[in-house]
Structure formats: structure tokens, C-alpha cells
Motif scaffolding. Sequence first.
Motif, PDB file in Angstrom:
ATOM      1  N   SER A  22      38.030  27.643  42.930  1.00 31.07           N
ATOM      2  CA  SER A  22      38.001  28.444  41.698  1.00 31.07           C
ATOM      3  C   SER A  22      38.457  29.885  41.886  1.00 31.07           C
ATOM      4  O   SER A  22      39.255  30.389  41.098  1.00 31.07           O
ATOM      5  N   SER A  28      37.398  32.059  38.786  1.00 35.26           N
ATOM      6  CA  SER A  28      36.128  32.728  39.075  1.00 35.26           C
ATOM      7  C   SER A  28      36.380  34.225  39.147  1.00 35.26           C
ATOM      8  O   SER A  28      37.442  34.661  39.593  1.00 35.26           O
ATOM      9  N   GLU A 154      37.343  36.247  35.670  1.00 35.33           N
ATOM     10  CA  GLU A 154      38.021  34.955  35.759  1.00 35.33           C
ATOM     11  C   GLU A 154      39.034  34.834  34.625  1.00 35.33           C
ATOM     12  O   GLU A 154      38.916  35.498  33.604  1.00 35.33           O
TER      13      GLU A 154
END
Length: 167
Positions: A22, A28, A154
Motif C-alpha cells: 500500500s 497509504s 494516501e
Amino acid sequence: RLAEDIGGIDLTSARDDVARLSPVAGLSAVQGPGVVVTLRDAEKRLDDVDPDFLVIHQQDVQAVVNALWRGGAEAIMIMDQRLIASSAVKCVGNTLLLQGKLYSPPYRIQAIGNAKRLQQALDTEAGVQLLKDLARVYGIGYDVTTSPLIRMPEFTGPISVPNAETF
């Protein structure tokens, strides 16, 4: 949760993969040291100079982004937009179109990574060298600073690959 409730499926490995990938995929929030590059149009208009030499263009922004990736950037953000694999930098007139939003200069490009390596990459990128020449000769704004802590959210936009298929 449903798969676990009905039993027989262990999602631990898949969750570990998502957690590991991620941040790299831009999904993220991340933070760390890095560099901030600011690009600005020239403040003065010169009568005997082609106006194209006085403004920041798509290729200028792209040269900086390419250099930062090449220098080992772990994450890059232009203005308030986190870049992901499908991000495209486009100019519309004298504005920048990024992920459906329009931006006017000055353009702020942040990169998380080893600041020394990122600066070296900027110093050796041909497109950035041209930008520095325009800065020196015509007053285009090109500034690079290091930062001990850059925070990036993110990516929250849509992610789609309509033409790609797994095989």
C-alpha cells in the motif's frame, strides 16, 4: 471477514501483502525526509523573448518527477495530489491538469527519499538542466530545498485499468 466467518480461508498472507504494498502503491499515507521542488513562471515579461521561455511547461514538471523517481523517491506529490502508477501530468494552457484537478503555478513537487540522492538525480537530469538554464537566463523559478519531514496522504482518487487483464 466473511471468508474467515465461513472458514477454510486464511487471509493473513493477503493482508500482509496489502500492508506491505500500500505505501509503495500510494494507497497509504507516508512520511519521511526528502526534497521540495518549487517551479514558477518568470515574474517579468520580456518583449524580445518567446513567451514559451517564461512559463513552466508539462515537460518541465515531468523532467523533475522523472529525476526524482530515478533518484530513488519512495513517494511523490505534486501540489496536493499523491502520484501513483497511473498519474499523468498534463498542461492545459498555462495550468497543470493532474488527476482531474487544475493547478496554477507555482507548482510544488515533494518527494520522500534520500535527499542527497534526489538532489543528485535532479542535477543530472537533462530536462532539469534546461529548466535551470531558463531560470538563470529568463528568471523561471526553480528552487530545491531539503525537508526533514514530508507528510503525504494516501491517494484517494479512482483507480482503474480498463484495458488490462490478468492472465
